[in-house]
Structures are given as structure tokens and as C-alpha cells.
Design a protein around this motif. Sequence first.
Motif, PDB file in Angstrom:
ATOM      1  N   MET A   1       0.840  -1.195   0.000  1.00  0.00           N
ATOM      2  CA  MET A   1       0.000   0.000   0.000  1.00  0.00           C
ATOM      3  C   MET A   1       0.877   1.247   0.000  1.00  0.00           C
ATOM      4  N   LYS A   2       0.483   2.259  -0.778  1.00  0.00           N
ATOM      5  CA  LYS A   2       1.269   3.487  -0.847  1.00  0.00           C
ATOM      6  C   LYS A   2       0.348   4.713  -0.781  1.00  0.00           C
ATOM      7  N   ILE A   3       0.889   5.778  -0.244  1.00  0.00           N
ATOM      8  CA  ILE A   3       0.192   7.059  -0.230  1.00  0.00           C
ATOM      9  C   ILE A   3       0.338   7.695  -1.607  1.00  0.00           C
ATOM     10  N   ILE A   4      -0.787   8.103  -2.185  1.00  0.00           N
ATOM     11  CA  ILE A   4      -0.735   8.692  -3.524  1.00  0.00           C
ATOM     12  C   ILE A   4      -1.168  10.156  -3.549  1.00  0.00           C
ATOM     13  N   ASP A   5      -1.827  10.642  -2.510  1.00  0.00           N
ATOM     14  CA  ASP A   5      -2.271  12.035  -2.536  1.00  0.00           C
ATOM     15  C   ASP A   5      -2.751  12.436  -1.149  1.00  0.00           C
ATOM     16  N   LEU A   6      -2.875  13.756  -0.952  1.00  0.00           N
ATOM     17  CA  LEU A   6      -3.518  14.257   0.253  1.00  0.00           C
ATOM     18  C   LEU A   6      -4.370  15.463  -0.117  1.00  0.00           C
ATOM     19  N   ARG A   7      -5.378  15.711   0.725  1.00  0.00           N
ATOM     20  CA  ARG A   7      -6.245  16.865   0.554  1.00  0.00           C
ATOM     21  C   ARG A   7      -6.390  17.550   1.899  1.00  0.00           C
ATOM     22  N   VAL A   8      -6.362  18.881   1.896  1.00  0.00           N
ATOM     23  CA  VAL A   8      -6.503  19.650   3.135  1.00  0.00           C
ATOM     24  C   VAL A   8      -7.590  20.704   2.946  1.00  0.00           C
ATOM     25  N   ARG A   9      -8.447  20.814   3.969  1.00  0.00           N
ATOM     26  CA  ARG A   9      -9.531  21.795   3.936  1.00  0.00           C
ATOM     27  C   ARG A   9      -9.681  22.433   5.314  1.00  0.00           C
ATOM     28  N   CYS A  10     -10.023  23.709   5.337  1.00  0.00           N
ATOM     29  CA  CYS A  10     -10.285  24.408   6.593  1.00  0.00           C
ATOM     30  C   CYS A  10     -11.786  24.533   6.805  1.00  0.00           C
ATOM     31  N   VAL A  11     -12.197  24.247   8.015  1.00  0.00           N
ATOM     32  CA  VAL A  11     -13.609  24.364   8.376  1.00  0.00           C
ATOM     33  C   VAL A  11     -13.716  25.081   9.713  1.00  0.00           C
ATOM     34  N   ALA A  12     -14.842  25.763   9.897  1.00  0.00           N
ATOM     35  CA  ALA A  12     -15.133  26.431  11.164  1.00  0.00           C
ATOM     36  C   ALA A  12     -16.559  26.102  11.568  1.00  0.00           C
ATOM     37  N   ILE A  13     -16.745  25.859  12.859  1.00  0.00           N
ATOM     38  CA  ILE A  13     -18.069  25.509  13.391  1.00  0.00           C
ATOM     39  C   ILE A  13     -18.427  26.504  14.487  1.00  0.00           C
ATOM     40  N   PRO A  14     -19.651  27.033  14.475  1.00  0.00           N
ATOM     41  CA  PRO A  14     -20.060  27.989  15.518  1.00  0.00           C
ATOM     42  C   PRO A  14     -20.088  27.358  16.910  1.00  0.00           C
ATOM     43  N   LEU A  15     -19.844  28.201  17.919  1.00  0.00           N
ATOM     44  CA  LEU A  15     -19.971  27.833  19.318  1.00  0.00           C
ATOM     45  C   LEU A  15     -21.246  28.444  19.884  1.00  0.00           C
ATOM     46  N   ASN A  16     -21.602  28.021  21.082  1.00  0.00           N
ATOM     47  CA  ASN A  16     -22.786  28.598  21.710  1.00  0.00           C
ATOM     48  C   ASN A  16     -22.467  29.828  22.560  1.00  0.00           C
ATOM     49  N   ALA A  17     -21.191  30.276  22.517  1.00  0.00           N
ATOM     50  CA  ALA A  17     -20.779  31.486  23.234  1.00  0.00           C
ATOM     51  C   ALA A  17     -19.378  31.850  22.765  1.00  0.00           C
ATOM     52  N   GLN A  18     -18.946  33.066  23.097  1.00  0.00           N
ATOM     53  CA  GLN A  18     -17.535  33.427  22.952  1.00  0.00           C
ATOM     54  C   GLN A  18     -16.822  33.017  24.240  1.00  0.00           C
ATOM     55  N   LEU A  19     -15.665  32.374  24.107  1.00  0.00           N
ATOM     56  CA  LEU A  19     -14.963  31.811  25.261  1.00  0.00           C
ATOM     57  C   LEU A  19     -13.709  32.625  25.559  1.00  0.00           C
ATOM     58  N   ARG A  20     -13.651  33.142  26.775  1.00  0.00           N
ATOM     59  CA  ARG A  20     -12.517  33.975  27.187  1.00  0.00           C
ATOM     60  C   ARG A  20     -11.412  33.119  27.802  1.00  0.00           C
ATOM     61  N   HIS A  21     -10.199  33.533  27.587  1.00  0.00           N
ATOM     62  CA  HIS A  21      -9.042  32.909  28.222  1.00  0.00           C
ATOM     63  C   HIS A  21      -8.004  33.987  28.455  1.00  0.00           C
ATOM     64  N   ASN A  22      -6.894  33.636  29.079  1.00  0.00           N
ATOM     65  CA  ASN A  22      -5.991  34.705  29.516  1.00  0.00           C
ATOM     66  C   ASN A  22      -5.164  35.323  28.392  1.00  0.00           C
ATOM     67  N   THR A  23      -5.269  34.782  27.198  1.00  0.00           N
ATOM     68  CA  THR A  23      -4.568  35.399  26.066  1.00  0.00           C
ATOM     69  C   THR A  23      -5.524  35.871  24.984  1.00  0.00           C
ATOM     70  N   GLY A  24      -6.808  35.959  25.273  1.00  0.00           N
ATOM     71  CA  GLY A  24      -7.733  36.463  24.278  1.00  0.00           C
ATOM     72  C   GLY A  24      -9.109  35.843  24.382  1.00  0.00           C
ATOM     73  N   VAL A  25      -9.771  35.721  23.232  1.00  0.00           N
ATOM     74  CA  VAL A  25     -11.141  35.229  23.193  1.00  0.00           C
ATOM     75  C   VAL A  25     -11.330  34.366  21.944  1.00  0.00           C
ATOM     76  N   HIS A  26     -11.876  33.165  22.113  1.00  0.00           N
ATOM     77  CA  HIS A  26     -12.363  32.407  20.958  1.00  0.00           C
ATOM     78  C   HIS A  26     -13.636  33.107  20.484  1.00  0.00           C
ATOM     79  N   PRO A  27     -13.639  33.645  19.249  1.00  0.00           N
ATOM     80  CA  PRO A  27     -14.716  34.565  18.847  1.00  0.00           C
ATOM     81  C   PRO A  27     -15.966  33.875  18.314  1.00  0.00           C
ATOM     82  N   GLY A  28     -16.488  32.935  19.080  1.00  0.00           N
ATOM     83  CA  GLY A  28     -17.764  32.342  18.700  1.00  0.00           C
ATOM     84  C   GLY A  28     -17.675  31.200  17.721  1.00  0.00           C
ATOM     85  N   TYR A  29     -16.488  30.721  17.417  1.00  0.00           N
ATOM     86  CA  TYR A  29     -16.334  29.544  16.563  1.00  0.00           C
ATOM     87  C   TYR A  29     -14.952  28.945  16.780  1.00  0.00           C
TER      88      TYR A  29
END
Length: 396
Positions: A1-29
Motif C-alpha cells: 500500500m502506498k500514499i498517492i495524494d492528500l487533501r486539506v480543507r479548513c472548516v469552522a463551526i459555531p460555538l454557543n458562546a464566545q470563550l474567554r481565556h488569559n490570552t484572548g477570546v475564541h470569537p464564537g467559533y
Amino acid sequence: MKIIDLRVRCVAIPLNAQLRHNTGVHPGYFLRTILEIFTDEGIVGLGEVGGGDQRAALTKLKPRIIGMDPFKLEVIKMKVLRSIYYLSNSRLYAAIEMACLDIQGKAMNRPLSDLLGGSVRDEIPFIAYLFWRYDRPGGGHDECAEDLADHCEQLHEELGVKSMKLKAGVMAPAEEARVLELCRDRLGEDYGLRIDPNGVWSVPTAVKIGKRLEDLGIEYFEDPAWGLEGNAAVRKQVRIPIATNMYPNKFDDLGPAIRLGAVDIVLTDIHYWEGPRGVKDLCAVCNTFNMGVAMHSGAEFGIELAAMIHTASTIPAMTFAGDAHYHYLTDDIIQGGLMKYENGCIKVPTGPGLGVVLDEDKMKRYEKYYEEKGDYYARFHQDPYRPDWFPNVGGI
């Protein structure tokens, strides 16, 4: 068996809130880069990585794995992770290893956990991961300890979770300590409590808060101060186990951390510790030095969560409930949608490989959502309600 290709995609999913942390905020996704590795036998392996848009970085590694046997992971690891200083990235390698293990499991019709020694449990308990939230469901922000304790009770009732962790370093340290005190009063002596200021507190502040929390019998104090030296200094003065997902979070720093006596419990992470096999290597070292192990969450979607669950199921010493941001997601990219919590646990997938399948309709929907929203890592250290704010490590 050999690897012949790869595919990469970016996806974003909404959250039910914005989440704060000590270096910023996850902005709702949350956003993730999804990797598919294709083989000449028609088997496709799935991988996932966070940290922003990783499509270009993974594509640069494509020439190094095309033609490789996905079972030859040691060679792939040397070619991807070990050989080029400026492309040495454990997060990228981990996504590739995840996909190759998925291929191996599908080829043998065995779950990924069987490739790591076999499961010792068929479900993994998870925590109520508490963040100070902006724009909560129903409106408003979390402003006081009572808001977080209310949320903890809600998650306990809805998901059945029996432990919590507060992402601290956001509000005044005393107010954050009060969150744990309220949760102990409301949820009882057996409810697991943890706090994680992600290293932002000074050593004196961490020691002061740690001493205040000693009588609560909390499970651990995670990254109370900055760096190996900071954790070691707090550990000498506080009677609470010190945990970390920051210092150390790579093999280069594991030896120094042990020599310094910086930590009692290491939070494993598939990406920091070089894939599921690397996590098993880490656990062997921790066992040697009688250190505990727990599981870190990196805002994962269903592909990586499946890999985390498979890996955790094969580690006898992993008795702590795992971290997961998962209950903030509104959907997932895998068929069937969000994995289900049952009595605070998620079952180990039983299908071949990772045991999850991409939902192409949702991939298209959340690719489009990502293109609309963009990569927030460039603006990660921002707070939409405090435009002049910036992180101040050790300033408290």
C-alpha cells in the motif's frame, strides 16, 4: 500500500458562546484543518489539526510522504518531523500519523485502539470545561463566580459530567477561586475540581490562591505560573498536585521538568506529543517516574476527538476525566453529528480505524463558514469588548 495524494480543507463551526481565556477570546467559533490521505488501495485516512489554517504547511510536506507506505510510520516521522529544522512541527506530524493509523485500522478492519495495545475501557469520562463567556445562550456575559457555578451545575445535569475545570487567568484570582468553592458547596465532596490559569499568574499569586484551595481537595492545579521554574516554585509551596499542558509539552523539556520537580501530572495531547504513538511513549516515561497522566483538549472536532478517545482507552493509568471543549460546539463534521455524552462519558468508537466518517454536506457548509469568518489566530490576543486589552503574563 502506498500514499498517492492528500487533501486539506479548513472548516469552522459555531460555538454557543464566545470563550474567554488569559490570552484572548475564541470569537464564537472553532476552526480546524482537516487532512485526508489517499492510498493506491482506495483507503482514505482522516486527520485533523488546529492552530489556524494549516493547509499550506501540510501541503509543503506532501512530497515527503507521497509514495510512502502508511504502515512505515517511523520513517514517515523521520521525514516529516526530524529532518528539517524549519519544518519540524509535531502538530503537523500528529495529523499525518492520525490519518495513517486510520488507514491501518481500515485495512485490517480493526479500531485504532487495537493498534495501540487495545482498549482497557470502552468509554472515556469528560469534564465540564468552564470558560468565562461572552454572549451566552440567552444573552449576557459571565460576570461573577455564581455564573460559572450555575453553568457547572447545568453541564452536570445535562451531560452527567462529574468533574470540572475552570479556565482561569481572566477575572480577579480571588473571584476565580470562589468558582471552585461554590462548585464544591453545590456539587459535593466527590465532584472533581481543577483550575488552570495557563501560567499567567505570578508565583506569589499562584501560591496564595493554591493555599486557599488546598482544603477543597482539588484534583490538580494546572500551570499555575509561567515556565518550568514557575511551576516548580509553586509546587514546593502548595499541597495540591501540579499539572501541565504547557511545561513540558514536548519531549525536549520532559527531562528538565522531572529534574526540577516541576510537575506531578502531565496532560497528554496528540499534537504536542507527536501523535497517538507519541502519547504512549510519554505515558511510559510518566509511569517510570510515578507521574500522573490526564488528557488535554485543543478545541477539537470529531476526527481528533475520536483519536483522543481511542488513545485514552488504551492507557490504564489515565484515570482522570478528559478535557474537552466539545460541549461548546453546535455541530460536527462527522456523520451523525456531535458525539453523545452518556453519564458524563463518550464511548470509544467501534468501527475500523478512527470509526468516524466525514459528512461531506457539513464539510461544504463549514468550509463556507470558515471563508466567511476567517482565521482568528491572527487576532487571537484580542478582546472584542475591551479593545485596549492585551495579555500580561506574571502581571497579577
